[in-house]
Design a protein around this motif. Structure first.
Motif, PDB file in Angstrom:
ATOM      1  N   VAL A   1       1.069  -1.167  -0.048  1.00 60.91           N
ATOM      2  CA  VAL A   1      -0.015   0.023   0.052  1.00 60.91           C
ATOM      3  C   VAL A   1       1.003   1.335  -0.072  1.00 60.91           C
ATOM      4  N   LYS A   2       1.894   1.279   0.862  1.00 63.46           N
ATOM      5  CA  LYS A   2       2.736   2.579   0.847  1.00 63.46           C
ATOM      6  C   LYS A   2       3.274   2.830  -0.370  1.00 63.46           C
ATOM      7  N   ASP A   3       4.040   1.707  -1.061  1.00 64.71           N
ATOM      8  CA  ASP A   3       4.439   1.795  -2.556  1.00 64.71           C
ATOM      9  C   ASP A   3       3.563   2.374  -3.382  1.00 64.71           C
ATOM     10  N   LEU A   4       2.470   1.459  -3.415  1.00 63.39           N
ATOM     11  CA  LEU A   4       1.551   1.929  -4.413  1.00 63.39           C
ATOM     12  C   LEU A   4       0.842   3.538  -4.161  1.00 63.39           C
ATOM     13  N   GLU A   5       0.768   3.993  -3.088  1.00 58.97           N
ATOM     14  CA  GLU A   5       0.074   5.166  -2.679  1.00 58.97           C
ATOM     15  C   GLU A   5       1.211   6.239  -3.007  1.00 58.97           C
ATOM     16  N   ALA A   6       2.340   6.017  -2.974  1.00 62.34           N
ATOM     17  CA  ALA A   6       3.701   6.730  -3.119  1.00 62.34           C
ATOM     18  C   ALA A   6       3.475   7.157  -4.833  1.00 62.34           C
ATOM     19  N   LEU A   7       2.929   6.160  -5.708  1.00 59.22           N
ATOM     20  CA  LEU A   7       2.777   6.441  -7.114  1.00 59.22           C
ATOM     21  C   LEU A   7       1.314   6.773  -7.614  1.00 59.22           C
ATOM     22  N   ASP A   8       0.545   7.505  -6.477  1.00 58.13           N
ATOM     23  CA  ASP A   8      -0.606   7.762  -6.624  1.00 58.13           C
ATOM     24  C   ASP A   8      -1.746   6.899  -7.110  1.00 58.13           C
ATOM     25  N   VAL A   9      -1.499   5.515  -6.727  1.00 59.44           N
ATOM     26  CA  VAL A   9      -2.505   4.621  -6.765  1.00 59.44           C
ATOM     27  C   VAL A   9      -3.444   4.397  -5.586  1.00 59.44           C
ATOM     28  N   VAL A  10      -4.660   4.547  -5.553  1.00 59.15           N
ATOM     29  CA  VAL A  10      -5.489   4.353  -4.395  1.00 59.15           C
ATOM     30  C   VAL A  10      -5.571   2.986  -3.769  1.00 59.15           C
ATOM     31  N   CYS A  11      -5.458   2.509  -2.859  1.00 58.06           N
ATOM     32  CA  CYS A  11      -5.486   1.291  -2.047  1.00 58.06           C
ATOM     33  C   CYS A  11      -6.501   1.223  -1.186  1.00 58.06           C
ATOM     34  N   SER A  12      -7.792   0.676  -1.446  1.00 53.75           N
ATOM     35  CA  SER A  12      -8.772   0.647  -0.176  1.00 53.75           C
ATOM     36  C   SER A  12      -9.171  -0.858   0.149  1.00 53.75           C
ATOM     37  N   ASN A  13      -8.837  -1.738  -0.551  1.00 48.22           N
ATOM     38  CA  ASN A  13      -9.393  -3.056  -0.239  1.00 48.22           C
ATOM     39  C   ASN A  13      -8.085  -4.108  -0.453  1.00 48.22           C
ATOM     40  N   ALA A  14      -8.530  -5.021   0.298  1.00 39.29           N
ATOM     41  CA  ALA A  14      -7.331  -6.143   0.144  1.00 39.29           C
ATOM     42  C   ALA A  14      -8.153  -7.576   0.447  1.00 39.29           C
ATOM     43  N   ILE A  15      -7.619  -8.641  -0.064  1.00 38.14           N
ATOM     44  CA  ILE A  15      -7.993  -9.984  -0.049  1.00 38.14           C
ATOM     45  C   ILE A  15      -6.912 -10.593   0.200  1.00 38.14           C
ATOM     46  N   VAL A  16      -7.019 -11.616   1.187  1.00 35.65           N
ATOM     47  CA  VAL A  16      -5.807 -12.408   1.632  1.00 35.65           C
ATOM     48  C   VAL A  16      -6.457 -13.850   1.470  1.00 35.65           C
ATOM     49  N   LEU A  17      -5.649 -14.806   0.756  1.00 34.98           N
ATOM     50  CA  LEU A  17      -6.031 -16.168   0.389  1.00 34.98           C
ATOM     51  C   LEU A  17      -5.246 -17.014   1.457  1.00 34.98           C
ATOM     52  N   LEU A  18      -5.918 -17.686   2.139  1.00 31.07           N
ATOM     53  CA  LEU A  18      -5.272 -18.715   3.201  1.00 31.07           C
ATOM     54  C   LEU A  18      -5.595 -20.005   2.631  1.00 31.07           C
ATOM     55  N   ASP A  19      -4.636 -21.048   2.823  1.00 27.72           N
ATOM     56  CA  ASP A  19      -4.801 -22.470   2.917  1.00 27.72           C
ATOM     57  C   ASP A  19      -4.532 -22.886   4.317  1.00 27.72           C
ATOM     58  N   ARG A  20      -5.534 -23.377   4.854  1.00 24.13           N
ATOM     59  CA  ARG A  20      -5.232 -23.686   6.349  1.00 24.13           C
ATOM     60  C   ARG A  20      -4.867 -25.021   6.466  1.00 24.13           C
ATOM     61  N   GLU A  21      -4.408 -25.826   5.318  1.00 26.66           N
ATOM     62  CA  GLU A  21      -3.906 -27.204   5.095  1.00 26.66           C
ATOM     63  C   GLU A  21      -4.798 -28.120   6.134  1.00 26.66           C
ATOM     64  N   GLN A  22      -5.969 -28.223   5.953  1.00 24.66           N
ATOM     65  CA  GLN A  22      -7.016 -29.127   6.687  1.00 24.66           C
ATOM     66  C   GLN A  22      -7.332 -30.231   5.683  1.00 24.66           C
ATOM     67  N   GLY A  23      -6.958 -30.287   4.302  1.00 21.50           N
ATOM     68  CA  GLY A  23      -6.963 -31.456   3.739  1.00 21.50           C
ATOM     69  C   GLY A  23      -8.459 -31.416   3.024  1.00 21.50           C
ATOM     70  N   SER A  24      -9.186 -30.364   2.903  1.00 21.48           N
ATOM     71  CA  SER A  24     -10.217 -30.519   2.315  1.00 21.48           C
ATOM     72  C   SER A  24     -10.215 -30.751   0.839  1.00 21.48           C
ATOM     73  N   GLY A  25      -9.202 -30.281   0.146  1.00 18.10           N
ATOM     74  CA  GLY A  25      -9.132 -30.438  -1.286  1.00 18.10           C
ATOM     75  C   GLY A  25      -9.870 -29.435  -2.083  1.00 18.10           C
TER      76      GLY A  25
END
Length: 67
Positions: free
Chosen positions: A41-65
């Motif tokens: 976000v800091k790097d993008l905002e320094a380039l005047d790009v607006v960052c207001s949302n983020a998605i984090v993908l997690l694999d909890r490794e519980q074997g569901s497939g």
């Protein structure tokens, strides 16, 4: 789509942010661990790009497939 490099390379464009964007563009950050969102976000905002949302993908490794 843009990509944030951990460090600027000594070759190529030598930039931290690679991709096509313009001043004032909005972006959605998609991250696989969440650990570098603040730095991105800091790097993008320094380039005047607006960052207001983020998605984090997690694999909890519980074997569901299902992901």
């Amino acid at each position: 789509m843009v990509l944030r490099c951990k460090e600027a390379k000594s070759y190529g464009t030598k930039k931290f942010i690679e991709g096509v964007f313009s001043d004032g563009d909005s972006c959605l950050i998609i991250e696989d661990s969440g650990s570098s969102i603040i730095e991105t976000v800091k790097d993008l905002e320094a380039l005047d790009v607006v960052c207001s949302n983020a998605i984090v993908l997690l694999d909890r490794e519980q074997g569901s497939g299902v992901f």
